[in-house]
Write a protein that holds these residues in place. Sequence first.
Motif, PDB file in Angstrom:
ATOM      1  N   MET A 153      -2.031   2.227  -9.682  1.00  0.00           N
ATOM      2  CA  MET A 153      -1.209   1.509  -8.656  1.00  0.00           C
ATOM      3  C   MET A 153      -2.262   1.269  -7.483  1.00  0.00           C
ATOM      4  N   LYS A 154      -2.205  -0.093  -7.007  1.00  0.00           N
ATOM      5  CA  LYS A 154      -2.892  -0.378  -5.995  1.00  0.00           C
ATOM      6  C   LYS A 154      -2.276  -0.204  -4.406  1.00  0.00           C
ATOM      7  N   SER A 155      -3.016   0.046  -3.409  1.00  0.00           N
ATOM      8  CA  SER A 155      -2.207  -0.159  -2.089  1.00  0.00           C
ATOM      9  C   SER A 155      -1.799  -1.458  -1.797  1.00  0.00           C
ATOM     10  N   GLU A 193       2.245   4.167 -12.203  1.00  0.00           N
ATOM     11  CA  GLU A 193       3.153   3.777 -12.733  1.00  0.00           C
ATOM     12  C   GLU A 193       3.367   4.254 -14.237  1.00  0.00           C
ATOM     13  N   ILE A 194       4.515   4.827 -14.525  1.00  0.00           N
ATOM     14  CA  ILE A 194       4.810   5.341 -15.930  1.00  0.00           C
ATOM     15  C   ILE A 194       5.941   4.876 -16.439  1.00  0.00           C
ATOM     16  N   GLN A 195       5.714   4.487 -17.628  1.00  0.00           N
ATOM     17  CA  GLN A 195       6.951   4.104 -18.533  1.00  0.00           C
ATOM     18  C   GLN A 195       6.879   4.988 -19.768  1.00  0.00           C
ATOM     19  N   VAL A 196       7.898   5.689 -19.986  1.00  0.00           N
ATOM     20  CA  VAL A 196       8.000   6.655 -21.136  1.00  0.00           C
ATOM     21  C   VAL A 196       9.308   6.598 -21.864  1.00  0.00           C
ATOM     22  N   VAL A 197       9.284   6.594 -23.182  1.00  0.00           N
ATOM     23  CA  VAL A 197      10.554   6.671 -24.182  1.00  0.00           C
ATOM     24  C   VAL A 197      10.317   7.804 -24.993  1.00  0.00           C
ATOM     25  N   PRO A 250       2.522   7.862   1.187  1.00  0.00           N
ATOM     26  CA  PRO A 250       2.654   6.763   0.357  1.00  0.00           C
ATOM     27  C   PRO A 250       1.579   5.291   0.730  1.00  0.00           C
ATOM     28  N   GLN A 251       1.200   4.815  -0.302  1.00  0.00           N
ATOM     29  CA  GLN A 251       0.247   3.526  -0.054  1.00  0.00           C
ATOM     30  C   GLN A 251       0.724   2.254  -0.627  1.00  0.00           C
ATOM     31  N   TYR A 252       1.930   2.401  -1.449  1.00  0.00           N
ATOM     32  CA  TYR A 252       2.759   0.963  -1.979  1.00  0.00           C
ATOM     33  C   TYR A 252       3.878   0.983  -1.627  1.00  0.00           C
ATOM     34  N   GLU A 256       4.958  -5.127 -10.364  1.00  0.00           N
ATOM     35  CA  GLU A 256       3.998  -5.283 -11.510  1.00  0.00           C
ATOM     36  C   GLU A 256       2.689  -5.977 -10.724  1.00  0.00           C
ATOM     37  N   SER A 257       2.748  -6.452  -9.748  1.00  0.00           N
ATOM     38  CA  SER A 257       1.608  -7.283  -9.022  1.00  0.00           C
ATOM     39  C   SER A 257       0.711  -6.210  -8.670  1.00  0.00           C
ATOM     40  N   LEU A 258       0.843  -4.925  -8.559  1.00  0.00           N
ATOM     41  CA  LEU A 258       0.460  -3.635  -7.921  1.00  0.00           C
ATOM     42  C   LEU A 258      -0.483  -2.855  -8.962  1.00  0.00           C
ATOM     43  N   ARG A 259      -0.100  -3.280 -10.291  1.00  0.00           N
ATOM     44  CA  ARG A 259      -0.798  -2.862 -11.272  1.00  0.00           C
ATOM     45  C   ARG A 259      -2.262  -2.790 -11.394  1.00  0.00           C
TER      46      ARG A 259
END
Length: 757
Positions: A753-755, A632-636, A277-279, A601-604
């Motif tokens: 997503m950023k490391s 990052e995934i947000q799904v409804v 994992p990177q973040y 959210e700062s890693l987006r």
Amino acid sequence: MTLGNQGLIMSWTFDEGTGSNTMESISKVRDRIHYVFNQAEFTEPCDPQWRKGVLGNGLLFDGYSTYIAHAIHEKDPNITYQYRSELSIGVWLAPRSYEWGYEGKLSAIVNHHNMDRKQGYLLGMYRHGSWSFQVGLESGDWKEVWAPDGHELPKNEWSYVNAVFDGNEGIMKLYLNGSEVASTDLPRGSRLVEAVDTELLIGKNNHSSLLADVFSLHMFSGMLDELNIYNRALSEQEVIDAYRYVIDTDHGGAHPQLNDEDIQLDRTPLLPDRHRPQYHVSPPAHWMNEPHAPIYFNGQYHLFYQHNPLGPFFHQIHWGHWVSKDLVHWRDLPVALAPEKDQLAPDGIWSGSATYDAEGLPVLFFTAGNDSASPNQSVALARSTYPMDNDPDLVHWVKHPEPLIVQKKGMGAFGDFRDPFVWKDDDGWYALVGSGIEDEGGAALAFVSQDMLNWTYKGPFFKADIQKFPYLGPIWELPVLLPLGRNPKGENKFLLLVSPVGQGADVEVFYWIGQLDMQELSFIPDQEEPQLIDVGDFHFTGPSGMVDPKTGRKIVFTIAQGDRTSELEYKSGWAHNGGLPLSVYLREDGRLGIEPIQELESLRGAKRLSLYDKTLAEANELLQEVQGDMLEIQVVMEPVSAKQFGIKIRRTPGGEEETLLFYDMNESMFLVDRTNTTLHPGEKCRGVQGGKLELLEDYLRLHIYMDRSMVEAYANGLKSLTTRVYPSRLDALGLEIWGDGELLVKSLDIWEMKSIW
């Protein structure tokens, strides 16, 4: 080389600076440097780690895989043994960590020995920096000379070590930085017997013990430079001259200094690892288990973790240390607490917590491991040296010399007494300690103090009924108590977390919501049956928590177990990482709410997709262009006729490898199907895991964090499902919405997503 070649039979200067071999200068033989990443399965192959030495370059030994094997040229086959009347060894070294001493063996600096046969020689280190030179004699004796107390080899500093065997004069000597520190007498005319059928090894014991059938113990961890072996006994003046030569040649007459960055564990070789994992927070390398003792001080968050700096295996436990300004981007700091040669915690620094003293300065409470005591676990304390030495990162800690709380008979399950969770209020300090009650089950024990040093036992804070809930086990570890605030009725609620262990225990994070009786210092749960935060089956464990002074949030930290074999952890060079920090709160309906902290959210990075009100087919058409292993995934999703539905991640184009996160409406279960997660024959991630989730609404709302092998899925703010995935194929990067019937994708948003490294 100050002594010329007189009697010099082997020499390694380690001046190559690159490559995976090093020259023995006398024979001109190039010896292979064994190193786990010479050939790498999951990361990019790279050379062993070369650093600046005392003269030119030096070689950094990682503590578990780095060593050199030098073949001794064949002797006359008609001669059974070869004898030596004199032998000397000189080497510059800087240990990074110490050997625990399993089975009484030394971590070898250089050796060519067989102790059972009383043959050969061994120069090595033992517990807490002690060191020794040992030889097998023609008489059948095994002789040892040890450096006395006060002459241990310091960590992260250069030392010049000499070992001299003079059989003619009947003496063995040790020198440290040019000065004699120890000697032992031998019979005059003694001869050393060379070991036969044995390689000369640098950095590895000829007869190292195996852990988990994979890890060789008794490996040297740290820097080596300028290793010379002579077939004669060096004089005291020659040893002094050799030491002076180095410091006068390259160091202006002063003892060589070592930069921290040249010896600390380096995460660089692991960054390309396709599974690491990177973040998510992780140690630079090697082993960790639970992160713990979070605390905020002077604008920074500190988080510590259980760590073995010797390798990616559970063994000699220290406290690793990170620091952050935002709970997202972390910096590696040196080990905060390590076992030392004392009567407090010589055998391990186990989990604990952090709080503030009467002046508002941070203090650490930890479990002191001392195998010579009964029980071998007690509660101890360490103080920061801030502000005396201007230490804003809280790098330096000093242990209180004696344990603060020692378990007595009748105080919980005797012999199981660990993981203090300490907090402070206006009336004093309070502590929960993990234990159990004989024949009754796990328990958290309560203690109170007015001065943080003297503690009074108040009895069980809360205990389980093991007959009703056998999965809660006989012992609890890592108790955590967090205030949740008042419910709509005005009742003040608290969250109690525990981790059961022992026979029959389900090792997960269980919790209760309830009230605190400060008079009795006990906990009254709202309901007897415990609940789970995470339903991912042993991937969300080792809880710790804090109240964030900046925001008032209650934040929980966990370890994300790696779920791999020892063989794969050896190959990878790392084991485990932290979970994402999780905000917990009391919902209006009385249930526990959970959500990842907003700072993530700062890693987006780039937004890869955003869609609304699409059928399953329409959504999957748009998803074909989205690939990644850090998302990052947000799904409804709204089920129309589907009873099982969710999303496939880490999917190859043909579905040969894929992981399915889904909800089962009929069973009210939140699940992950890892049946097809990997085709790698060595990986363990398999099967279907999950647990109960009562949605009480029509939509499934998933918030998913994918970080290479890490998957964390949050469902409707009520449950998380943490799991691990190790696909074998590099193209296992796709996504697909799935259902066993018709469904509507109400919304879907995906970010790269950023490391954090």
